[in-house]
Design a protein around this motif. Structure first.
Motif, short mmCIF file in Angstrom:
data_model
loop_
_atom_site.label_atom_id
_atom_site.label_comp_id
_atom_site.label_asym_id
_atom_site.label_seq_id
_atom_site.Cartn_x
_atom_site.Cartn_y
_atom_site.Cartn_z
N THR A 118 -27.98 68.25 -23.09
CA THR A 118 -26.89 69.00 -22.45
C THR A 118 -26.94 70.48 -22.82
OG1 THR A 118 -25.45 67.04 -22.43
CG2 THR A 118 -24.39 69.19 -22.23
N VAL A 122 -27.54 73.29 -20.06
CA VAL A 122 -26.51 74.31 -19.86
C VAL A 122 -27.12 75.70 -19.94
CG1 VAL A 122 -24.49 75.39 -20.92
CG2 VAL A 122 -24.53 72.93 -20.59
N GLY A 125 -29.18 76.24 -16.76
CA GLY A 125 -28.31 76.31 -15.59
C GLY A 125 -27.47 77.56 -15.54
N VAL A 126 -26.98 78.02 -16.70
CA VAL A 126 -26.16 79.23 -16.75
C VAL A 126 -26.97 80.45 -16.33
CG1 VAL A 126 -25.07 80.84 -18.36
CG2 VAL A 126 -24.45 78.43 -18.41
N TRP A 182 -29.96 70.31 -15.19
CA TRP A 182 -29.71 71.75 -15.15
C TRP A 182 -29.12 72.20 -13.82
CZ3 TRP A 182 -31.69 75.28 -11.71
CH2 TRP A 182 -32.72 74.83 -10.89
N TYR A 184 -26.84 70.86 -11.95
CA TYR A 184 -25.38 70.73 -11.91
C TYR A 184 -24.71 71.97 -12.49
CZ TYR A 184 -26.27 65.76 -11.04
OH TYR A 184 -26.69 64.56 -10.50
N TYR A 185 -25.24 72.45 -13.60
CA TYR A 185 -24.65 73.63 -14.24
C TYR A 185 -24.92 74.90 -13.44
CZ TYR A 185 -24.63 70.25 -18.03
OH TYR A 185 -24.45 69.12 -18.78
N THR A 188 -22.39 74.90 -10.61
CA THR A 188 -21.03 75.13 -11.11
C THR A 188 -20.82 76.58 -11.49
OG1 THR A 188 -20.91 72.85 -11.95
CG2 THR A 188 -19.36 74.45 -12.87
N LEU A 228 -17.30 75.00 -16.65
CA LEU A 228 -18.57 74.65 -17.27
C LEU A 228 -18.36 73.68 -18.43
CD1 LEU A 228 -21.63 75.21 -17.33
CD2 LEU A 228 -21.16 77.07 -18.94
N ALA A 232 -19.94 69.97 -18.57
CA ALA A 232 -20.84 69.65 -19.69
C ALA A 232 -20.37 68.42 -20.43
CB ALA A 232 -20.94 70.84 -20.63
N GLN A 235 -21.28 65.44 -18.40
CA GLN A 235 -22.72 65.25 -18.35
C GLN A 235 -23.29 64.71 -19.66
OE1 GLN A 235 -24.92 65.40 -15.75
NE2 GLN A 235 -23.06 65.57 -14.54
#
Length: 310
Positions: A118, A122, A125-126, A182, A184-185, A188, A228, A232, A235
């Motif tokens: 995770t 994150v 993804g961020v 990744w 999904y983040y 988002t 987020l 997270a 997830q």
């Protein structure tokens, strides 16, 4: 008799003392405590984390040390005595492994894999989500097409293909979970950053000619954190479930380092013969962990987004 008190010495009416300003952290904790289910989930989760961190000291046996396993003690019922004078409180599996120790170490692996995957997902993804929202144009188009392609495939299918290609191991299963998470983040963060980008404080930062990295990470990112955090948390439970599924199918961790999914798989073939404990107790531990995380995530969603409160 006349009043000799000067007008300037007339007492002014007393003002009420100002109420102390409640910190945002205390307010969030107070709102979180409104749900008994969330508190129960948080309590279960804390117990699971403590057990996972202290597994080497709490466990009667090291289930990963083959020298401590005795095949003669295989498939013993819960409460059976051990050859060393102890008791197998939850019985043993087909390898003679103490189920209680196996569950403690299995929780350790499940939480470590879920948390590590995770955090890495994150971070990736961020970065991609903020880049897509801030720069827009072809950068946004390329990143979001990759995200759409990623999300068009079932996560379990992608993870199965990766594990079949890479082989077993903790590092490899973390890599597979990061690959399927990744996106999904990224989606988002992008959706939240697009809303924040239109606000005045971002325009003011641009007018002041602040560096782009500062606008993105000091102004956009903090305001994207509430959704987020919720995603997270959910997830993490999803990652633990995926790891257990892969291990159950024999594509996760090796037999010498069993996770909860592998423990459940080891006892699945013995269910019909009445040896339920080999699969049942690890399944209960896995269910309790996932349920606790979901209860906490559900309440965090309500706290961080009051419009969704029921």
């Amino acid at each position: 008799m006349h009043d000799t008190t000067p007008p300037s010495q007339t007492l002014a009416p007393a003002t009420a003392p100002e109420a102390p300003v409640e910190s945002p952290w205390r307010r969030l904790m107070a709102e979180f405590a409104e749900s008994r289910l969330a508190l129960a989930g948080l309590g279960i989760l804390l117990v699971v984390v403590v057990i996972a961190l202290t597994a080497p000291w709490l466990s009667p046996q090291n289930p990963y040390d083959l020298a401590q396993l005795d095949v003669m003690d295989s498939k013993l019922e819960p409460g059976s005595p051990s050859a060393t004078g102890g008791t197998y409180w939850l019985g043993t599996d087909d390898q003679g492994r103490d189920m209680l120790s196996g569950i403690f170490y299995g929780l350790r692996i499940s939480l470590a894999v879920g948390a590590a995957s995770t955090v890495l997902a994150v971070a990736i993804g961020v970065v991609f989500g903020l880049a897509a929202a801030y720069f827009g144009g072809w950068v946004d188009a390329v990143i979001m097409r990759i995200v759409d392609i990623q999300l068009s495939f079932p996560a379990i299918l992608v993870a199965l293909v990766l594990m079949a290609t890479l082989g077993q191991g903790v590092g490899k299963i973390i890599l597979a979970l990061v690959t399927v998470q990744w996106a999904y983040y990224a989606r988002t963060v992008r959706s939240s950053a697009l809303v924040e980008r239109q606000k005045e404080y971002v325009e003011a930062a641009r007018v002041l000619a602040l560096p782009q990295w500062r606008v993105v990470f000091r102004h956009l990112l903090p305001n994207c954190l509430p959704p987020l955090i919720v995603v997270a948390t959910v997830q993490v439970a999803h990652a633990i479930t995926l790891e257990a599924t892969l291990s159950f199918l024999g594509l996760g961790l090796p037999i010498t380092e069993p996770s909860l999914g592998l423990l459940i798989s080891n006892g699945f073939q013995y269910l019909l013969s009445g040896k339920y404990w080999i699969s049942f107790y690890p399944g209960v531990a896995l269910l309790a962990t996932i349920m606790a995380i979901n209860l906490v995530a559900d309440q965090m969603r309500d706290v961080l987004n009051p419009r969704l409160k029921r």
